[in-house]
Motif scaffolding. Structure first.
Motif, PDB file in Angstrom:
ATOM      1  N   LYS A  95      -3.446   1.828   2.006  1.00  0.00           N
ATOM      2  CA  LYS A  95      -4.568   2.758   2.045  1.00  0.00           C
ATOM      3  C   LYS A  95      -4.548   3.711   0.860  1.00  0.00           C
ATOM      4  O   LYS A  95      -5.589   3.982   0.235  1.00  0.00           O
ATOM      5  N   SER A  96      -3.365   4.234   0.515  1.00  0.00           N
ATOM      6  CA  SER A  96      -3.281   5.247  -0.539  1.00  0.00           C
ATOM      7  C   SER A  96      -3.414   4.654  -1.939  1.00  0.00           C
ATOM      8  O   SER A  96      -3.905   5.307  -2.861  1.00  0.00           O
ATOM      9  N   ARG A  97      -2.996   3.392  -2.123  1.00  0.00           N
ATOM     10  CA  ARG A  97      -3.018   2.778  -3.455  1.00  0.00           C
ATOM     11  C   ARG A  97      -4.051   1.669  -3.590  1.00  0.00           C
ATOM     12  O   ARG A  97      -4.219   1.119  -4.677  1.00  0.00           O
ATOM     13  N   GLY A  98      -4.682   1.316  -2.498  1.00  0.00           N
ATOM     14  CA  GLY A  98      -5.699   0.271  -2.561  1.00  0.00           C
ATOM     15  C   GLY A  98      -5.118  -1.091  -2.908  1.00  0.00           C
ATOM     16  O   GLY A  98      -5.716  -1.837  -3.693  1.00  0.00           O
ATOM     17  N   ILE A  99      -3.937  -1.412  -2.334  1.00  0.00           N
ATOM     18  CA  ILE A  99      -3.286  -2.694  -2.613  1.00  0.00           C
ATOM     19  C   ILE A  99      -3.219  -3.514  -1.330  1.00  0.00           C
ATOM     20  O   ILE A  99      -3.431  -2.994  -0.227  1.00  0.00           O
ATOM     21  N   ASP A 100      -2.900  -4.799  -1.475  1.00  0.00           N
ATOM     22  CA  ASP A 100      -2.807  -5.636  -0.282  1.00  0.00           C
ATOM     23  C   ASP A 100      -1.411  -5.542   0.338  1.00  0.00           C
ATOM     24  O   ASP A 100      -0.505  -4.898  -0.194  1.00  0.00           O
ATOM     25  N   GLU A 101      -1.233  -6.219   1.472  1.00  0.00           N
ATOM     26  CA  GLU A 101       0.012  -6.112   2.241  1.00  0.00           C
ATOM     27  C   GLU A 101       1.217  -6.633   1.460  1.00  0.00           C
ATOM     28  O   GLU A 101       2.289  -6.018   1.474  1.00  0.00           O
ATOM     29  N   ASP A 102       1.061  -7.759   0.773  1.00  0.00           N
ATOM     30  CA  ASP A 102       2.172  -8.325   0.011  1.00  0.00           C
ATOM     31  C   ASP A 102       2.629  -7.376  -1.087  1.00  0.00           C
ATOM     32  O   ASP A 102       3.840  -7.190  -1.311  1.00  0.00           O
ATOM     33  N   ALA A 103       1.693  -6.772  -1.770  1.00  0.00           N
ATOM     34  CA  ALA A 103       2.032  -5.835  -2.837  1.00  0.00           C
ATOM     35  C   ALA A 103       2.752  -4.608  -2.276  1.00  0.00           C
ATOM     36  O   ALA A 103       3.714  -4.104  -2.874  1.00  0.00           O
ATOM     37  N   ALA A 104       2.287  -4.142  -1.119  1.00  0.00           N
ATOM     38  CA  ALA A 104       2.923  -2.984  -0.487  1.00  0.00           C
ATOM     39  C   ALA A 104       4.367  -3.317  -0.098  1.00  0.00           C
ATOM     40  O   ALA A 104       5.285  -2.524  -0.303  1.00  0.00           O
ATOM     41  N   TYR A 105       4.564  -4.515   0.450  1.00  0.00           N
ATOM     42  CA  TYR A 105       5.912  -4.959   0.838  1.00  0.00           C
ATOM     43  C   TYR A 105       6.820  -5.029  -0.384  1.00  0.00           C
ATOM     44  O   TYR A 105       7.977  -4.590  -0.343  1.00  0.00           O
ATOM     45  N   ARG A 106       6.295  -5.581  -1.491  1.00  0.00           N
ATOM     46  CA  ARG A 106       7.100  -5.710  -2.708  1.00  0.00           C
ATOM     47  C   ARG A 106       7.504  -4.342  -3.257  1.00  0.00           C
ATOM     48  O   ARG A 106       8.616  -4.168  -3.765  1.00  0.00           O
ATOM     49  N   LEU A 107       6.602  -3.382  -3.160  1.00  0.00           N
ATOM     50  CA  LEU A 107       6.925  -2.027  -3.611  1.00  0.00           C
ATOM     51  C   LEU A 107       8.086  -1.435  -2.821  1.00  0.00           C
ATOM     52  O   LEU A 107       9.005  -0.840  -3.383  1.00  0.00           O
ATOM     53  N   ILE A 108       8.026  -1.582  -1.495  1.00  0.00           N
ATOM     54  CA  ILE A 108       9.102  -1.051  -0.636  1.00  0.00           C
ATOM     55  C   ILE A 108      10.414  -1.760  -0.938  1.00  0.00           C
ATOM     56  O   ILE A 108      11.470  -1.133  -1.072  1.00  0.00           O
ATOM     57  N   ARG A 109      10.354  -3.088  -1.078  1.00  0.00           N
ATOM     58  CA  ARG A 109      11.566  -3.866  -1.340  1.00  0.00           C
ATOM     59  C   ARG A 109      12.176  -3.516  -2.693  1.00  0.00           C
ATOM     60  O   ARG A 109      13.402  -3.351  -2.802  1.00  0.00           O
ATOM     61  N   SER A 110      11.363  -3.386  -3.720  1.00  0.00           N
ATOM     62  CA  SER A 110      11.883  -3.080  -5.061  1.00  0.00           C
ATOM     63  C   SER A 110      12.521  -1.690  -5.090  1.00  0.00           C
ATOM     64  O   SER A 110      13.553  -1.476  -5.733  1.00  0.00           O
ATOM     65  N   GLN A 111      11.917  -0.739  -4.362  1.00  0.00           N
ATOM     66  CA  GLN A 111      12.491   0.606  -4.307  1.00  0.00           C
ATOM     67  C   GLN A 111      13.833   0.597  -3.568  1.00  0.00           C
ATOM     68  O   GLN A 111      14.775   1.279  -3.973  1.00  0.00           O
ATOM     69  N   ALA A 112      13.908  -0.209  -2.522  1.00  0.00           N
ATOM     70  CA  ALA A 112      15.158  -0.328  -1.773  1.00  0.00           C
ATOM     71  C   ALA A 112      16.249  -0.928  -2.657  1.00  0.00           C
ATOM     72  O   ALA A 112      17.405  -0.463  -2.654  1.00  0.00           O
TER      73      ALA A 112
END
Length: 202
Positions: A156-173
């Motif tokens: 919602k905040s970045r206007g991205i899809d679910e896969d992209a959101a998951y990748r962001l969380i995973r890369s930060q982890a």
């Protein structure tokens, strides 16, 4: 016969029976044995001795004493083997609930001590493993819920899809060496800022 050598606390108000337990433990090679004959201040003394296993021997148990010892058993995260000459109704169930690893009702025999010690240790380990697995399963479920919520926030905040959101969380982890669930938790805590950024920021 037990191969490992343990630091053992024996709780017994009868010195003769305590001596029998000592002899049975010595036969199995256990020489680091402390005997406590007084239940007053018991939890504090057990904590100071830091045993690997606790043996409780009750020749003529009364319900109040047994309940007190059950409370001690719940407090210490150690294997507990309890010997009693007789048992009132419901005591076995109460012993299990209190975390007693071995509850032996037909009295104490010197030659049985080492075998029951092994059984108590094995049961305690199996129960501890089960608790650990249950906690890991619960933690994984909680992490999954947090990750799903964090993905929705990012989408919602970045206007991205679910896969992209998951990748962001995973890369930060991976970058920080933290669990994805922990990254998700921080994103959830930051949701008000992501939703309503300070004036002049996007």
């Amino acid at each position: 016969m037990t191969q490992a050598r343990f630091n053992i606390v024996v709780i017994d108000q009868d010195p003769v029976r305590a001596a029998l337990i000592r002899e049975g433990l010595a036969d199995a090679g256990h020489t680091q044995v402390s005997v406590i004959g007084e239940v007053h201040g018991l939890a504090r003394r057990i904590e100071a001795l830091a045993p690997d296993i606790i043996i409780i021997d009750l020749a003529n148990p009364n319900r109040d004493l047994v309940e007190h010892l059950f409370q001690i058993s719940r407090m210490v995260d150690k294997p507990v083997a309890m010997f009693v000459d007789r048992s009132e109704g419901g005591m076995l169930e109460a012993a299990i609930e209190a975390g007693v690893s071995a509850y032996v009702v037909d009295g104490l025999r010197r030659e049985r001590v080492a075998g029951i010690l092994d059984m108590a240790m094995a049961r305690f380990k199996a129960y501890a493993d089960l608790r650990r697995q249950l906690k890991e399963t619960r933690d994984a479920l909680e992490d999954r819920k947090k990750i799903d919520r964090a993905k929705a926030i990012l989408m919602k905040s970045r206007g991205i899809d679910e896969d992209a959101a998951y990748r962001l969380i995973r890369s930060q982890a991976m970058r920080t060496g933290q669990r994805m669930g922990e990254i998700a938790r921080m994103l959830i805590m930051a949701e008000p800022i992501l939703r309503d950024p300070p004036e002049g920021e996007t």
